[in-house]
Scaffold this active site. Sequence first.
Site, short mmCIF file in Angstrom:
data_model
loop_
_atom_site.label_atom_id
_atom_site.label_comp_id
_atom_site.label_asym_id
_atom_site.label_seq_id
_atom_site.Cartn_x
_atom_site.Cartn_y
_atom_site.Cartn_z
N CYS A 27 0.86 -1.18 0.00
CA CYS A 27 0.00 0.00 0.00
C CYS A 27 0.90 1.24 0.00
CB CYS A 27 -0.98 -0.01 1.17
SG CYS A 27 -0.27 0.23 2.81
N ASP B 117 -8.02 3.97 1.31
CA ASP B 117 -7.02 4.11 2.37
C ASP B 117 -7.68 4.66 3.64
OD1 ASP B 117 -4.83 4.57 3.98
OD2 ASP B 117 -3.62 5.45 2.37
N ASN C 87 2.41 1.53 4.31
CA ASN C 87 2.62 0.26 5.01
C ASN C 87 2.28 0.36 6.50
OD1 ASN C 87 5.31 -2.07 5.71
ND2 ASN C 87 3.24 -2.54 5.06
N CYS D 144 -1.48 0.83 7.23
CA CYS D 144 -2.92 0.57 7.31
C CYS D 144 -3.32 -0.68 6.53
CB CYS D 144 -3.72 1.77 6.81
SG CYS D 144 -3.56 3.26 7.83
N ARG D 145 -3.43 -0.54 5.23
CA ARG D 145 -4.00 -1.62 4.40
C ARG D 145 -3.09 -2.83 4.25
NH1 ARG D 145 -5.16 1.94 -0.69
NH2 ARG D 145 -3.20 2.80 0.06
N SER D 146 -1.85 -2.62 3.85
CA SER D 146 -0.99 -3.78 3.57
C SER D 146 -0.63 -4.57 4.83
CB SER D 146 0.24 -3.40 2.76
OG SER D 146 1.04 -2.44 3.40
#
Length: 155
Positions: free
Chosen positions: A8, A125, A11, A13-15
């Site tokens: 993401c 995001d 690195n 939040c999402r990933s």
Amino acid sequence: MVNVLFVCLGNICRSPMAEAVFRQKVSESGLAEDIHIESAGTGHWHIGNPPHEGTLDILSEKEINADGLIARQVEKEDLDKFDIVVAMDAENLGSIQTLRKPNQKVEVVRLLDFAEQAEDNDVPDPYFTGNFDDVYDMIETACESLLQEVKEKWL
């Protein structure tokens, strides 16, 4: 061994959320020795930091282990090390493609390519939107399908 990298922007939040969710699914399916999982960001802002509090909260709520999640930046060498690089959105996908060398065999995809019900191919995001619950639901669903794809195609 199949090597999977989630990417993401920062690195945090999402990933890392996808890394933790996918790691749990892989472990529950008995494939922890067969699939190596990491995450990274296209940007450098959060290198060395733990995941965002919102990511840690939702992972804790869902009883998903977040140990060892530390932000790092994706590197050109990652495209040689990993079999599958999973981007969270089109911008991340484009950034990864700029690192790619001709004839590299790495498969670069977007996570929501594995979510049949997805209205959009981009995971929003939550750093900007705050919608960690919705993002978790997207990631959880897509990771289930991604695991099936990995099992069928790579194992």
